[in-house]
Each structure stands twice: as C-alpha cells, then as structure tokens.
Design a protein around this motif. Structure first.
Motif, PDB file in Angstrom:
ATOM      1  N   LEU A  93      -4.574  18.646  12.338  1.00 48.62           N
ATOM      2  CA  LEU A  93      -4.190  17.439  13.058  1.00 48.62           C
ATOM      3  C   LEU A  93      -4.654  17.503  14.508  1.00 48.62           C
ATOM      4  CD1 LEU A  93      -0.599  17.198  11.578  1.00 48.62           C
ATOM      5  CD2 LEU A  93      -2.523  15.726  11.015  1.00 48.62           C
ATOM      6  N   ARG A  94      -4.782  16.344  15.098  1.00 52.23           N
ATOM      7  CA  ARG A  94      -5.156  16.237  16.505  1.00 52.23           C
ATOM      8  C   ARG A  94      -4.040  16.799  17.376  1.00 52.23           C
ATOM      9  NH1 ARG A  94      -7.521  10.676  19.132  1.00 52.23           N
ATOM     10  NH2 ARG A  94      -7.809  11.503  21.226  1.00 52.23           N
ATOM     11  N   TYR A  95      -4.421  17.295  18.555  1.00 53.87           N
ATOM     12  CA  TYR A  95      -3.484  17.861  19.514  1.00 53.87           C
ATOM     13  C   TYR A  95      -2.350  16.871  19.809  1.00 53.87           C
ATOM     14  CZ  TYR A  95      -2.052  20.559  23.600  1.00 53.87           C
ATOM     15  OH  TYR A  95      -1.346  21.320  24.499  1.00 53.87           O
ATOM     16  N   ASN A  96      -1.168  17.382  20.139  1.00 55.28           N
ATOM     17  CA  ASN A  96       0.029  16.556  20.374  1.00 55.28           C
ATOM     18  C   ASN A  96       0.410  15.771  19.123  1.00 55.28           C
ATOM     19  OD1 ASN A  96       0.541  17.381  22.992  1.00 55.28           O
ATOM     20  ND2 ASN A  96      -0.768  15.807  23.883  1.00 55.28           N
ATOM     21  N   CYS A  97       0.458  16.467  18.003  1.00 53.10           N
ATOM     22  CA  CYS A  97       0.702  15.820  16.712  1.00 53.10           C
ATOM     23  C   CYS A  97       2.178  15.675  16.364  1.00 53.10           C
ATOM     24  CB  CYS A  97      -0.049  16.546  15.607  1.00 53.10           C
ATOM     25  SG  CYS A  97       0.081  18.331  15.625  1.00 53.10           S
ATOM     26  N   GLY A  98       3.071  16.124  17.240  1.00 51.46           N
ATOM     27  CA  GLY A  98       4.503  15.910  16.998  1.00 51.46           C
ATOM     28  C   GLY A  98       4.952  16.451  15.660  1.00 51.46           C
ATOM     29  N   SER A  99       5.456  15.564  14.799  1.00 50.09           N
ATOM     30  CA  SER A  99       5.908  15.995  13.476  1.00 50.09           C
ATOM     31  C   SER A  99       4.939  15.535  12.385  1.00 50.09           C
ATOM     32  CB  SER A  99       7.321  15.491  13.205  1.00 50.09           C
ATOM     33  OG  SER A  99       7.361  14.080  13.309  1.00 50.09           O
ATOM     34  N   GLY A 100       3.648  15.449  12.747  1.00 46.39           N
ATOM     35  CA  GLY A 100       2.629  15.056  11.782  1.00 46.39           C
ATOM     36  C   GLY A 100       2.668  15.921  10.535  1.00 46.39           C
ATOM     37  N   ASP A 101       2.407  15.291   9.381  1.00 48.28           N
ATOM     38  CA  ASP A 101       2.472  15.985   8.095  1.00 48.28           C
ATOM     39  C   ASP A 101       1.621  15.188   7.107  1.00 48.28           C
ATOM     40  OD1 ASP A 101       3.136  17.365   5.777  1.00 48.28           O
ATOM     41  OD2 ASP A 101       5.288  16.988   5.928  1.00 48.28           O
ATOM     42  N   LYS A 123       0.787  20.538   8.336  1.00 47.06           N
ATOM     43  CA  LYS A 123       1.831  20.091   9.252  1.00 47.06           C
ATOM     44  C   LYS A 123       1.413  20.446  10.669  1.00 47.06           C
ATOM     45  CE  LYS A 123       5.597  20.563   5.996  1.00 47.06           C
ATOM     46  NZ  LYS A 123       6.975  20.973   5.792  1.00 47.06           N
ATOM     47  N   CYS A 124       2.029  19.807  11.629  1.00 47.80           N
ATOM     48  CA  CYS A 124       1.751  20.094  13.031  1.00 47.80           C
ATOM     49  C   CYS A 124       2.412  21.433  13.383  1.00 47.80           C
ATOM     50  CB  CYS A 124       2.276  18.970  13.916  1.00 47.80           C
ATOM     51  SG  CYS A 124       1.787  19.164  15.642  1.00 47.80           S
ATOM     52  N   ASP A 125       1.671  22.510  13.153  1.00 50.64           N
ATOM     53  CA  ASP A 125       2.212  23.852  13.361  1.00 50.64           C
ATOM     54  C   ASP A 125       1.329  24.716  14.265  1.00 50.64           C
ATOM     55  OD1 ASP A 125       0.041  24.362  11.744  1.00 50.64           O
ATOM     56  OD2 ASP A 125       1.205  25.090  10.038  1.00 50.64           O
ATOM     57  N   GLY A 126       0.327  24.088  14.901  1.00 48.44           N
ATOM     58  CA  GLY A 126      -0.552  24.825  15.803  1.00 48.44           C
ATOM     59  C   GLY A 126      -1.641  25.617  15.116  1.00 48.44           C
ATOM     60  N   MET A 127      -1.792  25.438  13.804  1.00 48.13           N
ATOM     61  CA  MET A 127      -2.812  26.174  13.056  1.00 48.13           C
ATOM     62  C   MET A 127      -3.640  25.222  12.193  1.00 48.13           C
ATOM     63  SD  MET A 127      -0.692  29.548  11.817  1.00 48.13           S
ATOM     64  CE  MET A 127       0.412  28.588  10.788  1.00 48.13           C
ATOM     65  N   LEU A 147     -13.294  12.405   0.176  1.00 50.22           N
ATOM     66  CA  LEU A 147     -12.419  13.076   1.132  1.00 50.22           C
ATOM     67  C   LEU A 147     -11.235  12.143   1.349  1.00 50.22           C
ATOM     68  CD1 LEU A 147     -14.909  14.574   3.745  1.00 50.22           C
ATOM     69  CD2 LEU A 147     -14.043  15.585   1.630  1.00 50.22           C
ATOM     70  N   VAL A 148     -10.031  12.684   1.138  1.00 50.24           N
ATOM     71  CA  VAL A 148      -8.816  11.865   1.119  1.00 50.24           C
ATOM     72  C   VAL A 148      -7.783  12.486   2.044  1.00 50.24           C
ATOM     73  CG1 VAL A 148      -7.004  10.895  -0.368  1.00 50.24           C
ATOM     74  CG2 VAL A 148      -9.275  11.372  -1.329  1.00 50.24           C
ATOM     75  N   VAL A 149      -7.044  11.636   2.769  1.00 48.14           N
ATOM     76  CA  VAL A 149      -5.882  12.086   3.533  1.00 48.14           C
ATOM     77  C   VAL A 149      -4.732  11.132   3.220  1.00 48.14           C
ATOM     78  CG1 VAL A 149      -4.877  12.534   5.804  1.00 48.14           C
ATOM     79  CG2 VAL A 149      -7.286  13.081   5.382  1.00 48.14           C
ATOM     80  N   LEU A 150      -3.576  11.724   2.906  1.00 46.60           N
ATOM     81  CA  LEU A 150      -2.362  10.974   2.589  1.00 46.60           C
ATOM     82  C   LEU A 150      -1.272  11.346   3.587  1.00 46.60           C
ATOM     83  CD1 LEU A 150      -2.383  12.059  -1.159  1.00 46.60           C
ATOM     84  CD2 LEU A 150      -3.200   9.868  -0.297  1.00 46.60           C
ATOM     85  N   THR A 151      -0.512  10.359   4.049  1.00 46.27           N
ATOM     86  CA  THR A 151       0.661  10.712   4.848  1.00 46.27           C
ATOM     87  C   THR A 151       1.666  11.342   3.900  1.00 46.27           C
ATOM     88  OG1 THR A 151       1.758   8.588   4.555  1.00 46.27           O
ATOM     89  CG2 THR A 151       0.334   8.791   6.476  1.00 46.27           C
ATOM     90  N   ASN A 152       2.388  12.326   4.377  1.00 53.67           N
ATOM     91  CA  ASN A 152       3.404  12.977   3.547  1.00 53.67           C
ATOM     92  C   ASN A 152       4.748  12.368   3.923  1.00 53.67           C
ATOM     93  OD1 ASN A 152       4.354  14.685   1.616  1.00 53.67           O
ATOM     94  ND2 ASN A 152       4.207  16.540   2.838  1.00 53.67           N
ATOM     95  N   GLY A 153       4.999  11.179   3.376  1.00 56.48           N
ATOM     96  CA  GLY A 153       6.178  10.401   3.762  1.00 56.48           C
ATOM     97  C   GLY A 153       5.800   9.389   4.830  1.00 56.48           C
ATOM     98  N   GLU A 154       6.649   9.280   5.849  1.00 65.54           N
ATOM     99  CA  GLU A 154       6.397   8.324   6.933  1.00 65.54           C
ATOM    100  C   GLU A 154       5.223   8.763   7.784  1.00 65.54           C
ATOM    101  OE1 GLU A 154       9.702   7.097   9.380  1.00 65.54           O
ATOM    102  OE2 GLU A 154      11.102   7.587   7.765  1.00 65.54           O
ATOM    103  N   TRP A 155       4.458   7.769   8.301  1.00 63.30           N
ATOM    104  CA  TRP A 155       3.377   8.062   9.224  1.00 63.30           C
ATOM    105  C   TRP A 155       3.989   8.493  10.553  1.00 63.30           C
ATOM    106  CZ3 TRP A 155       1.397   7.298  13.979  1.00 63.30           C
ATOM    107  CH2 TRP A 155       0.065   7.631  14.185  1.00 63.30           C
ATOM    108  N   ASN A 156       3.524   9.639  11.081  1.00 64.99           N
ATOM    109  CA  ASN A 156       4.025  10.118  12.368  1.00 64.99           C
ATOM    110  C   ASN A 156       2.970  11.018  13.004  1.00 64.99           C
ATOM    111  OD1 ASN A 156       5.393  11.000  14.565  1.00 64.99           O
ATOM    112  ND2 ASN A 156       7.225  11.642  13.465  1.00 64.99           N
ATOM    113  N   ASN A 157       2.119  10.450  13.835  1.00 65.28           N
ATOM    114  CA  ASN A 157       1.031  11.206  14.472  1.00 65.28           C
ATOM    115  C   ASN A 157       0.159  11.917  13.442  1.00 65.28           C
ATOM    116  OD1 ASN A 157       1.622  10.546  17.176  1.00 65.28           O
ATOM    117  ND2 ASN A 157       3.263  12.059  17.196  1.00 65.28           N
ATOM    118  N   ASP A 158      -0.113  11.259  12.329  1.00 60.79           N
ATOM    119  CA  ASP A 158      -0.893  11.845  11.248  1.00 60.79           C
ATOM    120  C   ASP A 158      -2.395  11.652  11.471  1.00 60.79           C
ATOM    121  OD1 ASP A 158       1.422  12.693   9.995  1.00 60.79           O
ATOM    122  OD2 ASP A 158       1.548  10.965   8.664  1.00 60.79           O
ATOM    123  N   ASN A 159      -2.853  12.067  12.644  1.00 58.68           N
ATOM    124  CA  ASN A 159      -4.259  11.936  13.013  1.00 58.68           C
ATOM    125  C   ASN A 159      -5.020  13.147  12.473  1.00 58.68           C
ATOM    126  OD1 ASN A 159      -3.814   9.503  14.381  1.00 58.68           O
ATOM    127  ND2 ASN A 159      -3.141  10.597  16.194  1.00 58.68           N
TER     128      ASN A 159
END
Length: 169
Positions: A93-101, A123-127, A147-159
């Motif tokens: 995820l992009r930097y400052n991803c909060g609770s992105g998943d 997940k936004c875990d710094g790795m 190439l596919v990306v899915l939000t894992n539940g609600e969208w939240n900084n899922d960049n």
C-alpha cells in the motif's frame, strides 16, 4: 523496470497498462485516472513512497473502487509463456495507508477459463510482499493475465501498488 540481475525482461505490465482492459465490478475504467477517482484508478506512477518508507521509481497504481468490497481488474494483452519465465513484483500500500487492507490476485485466462495463480492479503503494516511466481507449468501456453485488487471489507486508504510488475526469464 530494470530486470533482476542475470534475468531478461520479457513482459512489462506497466508498459502494457494502457493496452489492458480496466474495470471495477460494474464499469469499464480508463487508464490514467486521477489519484482520487472513486470508481477506481489504474495508472503508472513514479517516485511514490510506499508503506515500507521506500520511494520506488516505477509503480503500477491499482486503487479499487471506493466502496465496501470494491475491486479493480486489469486484463492484459496475450502473452506466450517461455521456459524459465517468472512473474516478479512487490506488492503493498501507499505510504500513510492507515488501516488499509486489500487482497491482491494474479489470474490468467486461457480458452475461456479463468485461473487464480495466487492471492495475497496486504494490510498497512509497514512491509511489502515480494512475489516470484514460477510460470514453468504454463510454458507454451498463450494466456491473458489479470491483475486484481479487492478491498477487504470497507474501503480505507486501499491505495494498492505493484512495484515494477514484470515477467523475467
């Protein structure tokens, strides 16, 4: 992207991005959307900082639709798999991803069948996750990658970003 040492670049997903068919669950999407486009974003970006704090020179941005269980999918031009081909990238995820998943998926289509090669939750875990998918089982097959990306539940900084996604041999 630069090939990994001692490897040859065979397929560059960023270079092929404008030729891919991009869509969310209901709508076709253009290549090159602005960063904040709600239906989803598919674009090549340069020098973005990712969640690991590193700035990467060449990235494929695939931001899913900004809804619960949103998605983005890119169907790429056909490619014939050769001996020693490996699909390589880092994902995260992009930097400052909060609770992105998000869920990253690599799929392919051959003869009307869709096959999932792999799926990775990020997940936004710094790795970032480093992917090295050995394509030897498909040598001689002409396929189209998705190439596919899915939000894992609600969208939240899922960049979601793919670092220099490519096939090398």
């Amino acid at each position: 992207p630069q090939p990994t040492s001692a490897y040859t670049l065979s397929y560059d997903f960023i270079a092929k991005g404008p030729s891919a068919a991009w869509r969310n669950a209901t709508t076709n999407l253009p290549w090159g959307d602005p960063d904040d486009d709600s239906p989803g974003v598919a674009v090549n970006v340069a020098n973005f900082k990712m969640e690991d704090g590193v700035t990467y020179p060449s990235l494929l941005a695939t931001y899913p639709q900004k809804i619960t269980n949103g998605m983005i999918l890119g169907l790429f031009p056909a490619y014939t798999i050769q001996t020693n081909d490996h699909l390589r990238t880092k994902i995260g995820l992009r930097y400052n991803c909060g609770s992105g998943d998000v869920i990253f998926q690599i799929r392919y289509i051959e003869g009307g069948s869709e096959v999932t090669v792999g799926q990775w939750e990020e997940k936004c875990d710094g790795m970032l996750a480093s992917l090295d998918v050995n394509l030897s089982a498909l040598v001689g097959h002409t396929i189209q990658f998705e190439l596919v990306v899915l939000t894992n539940g609600e969208w939240n900084n899922d960049n979601a970003l793919w670092v220099a996604p490519r096939i090398e041999r």
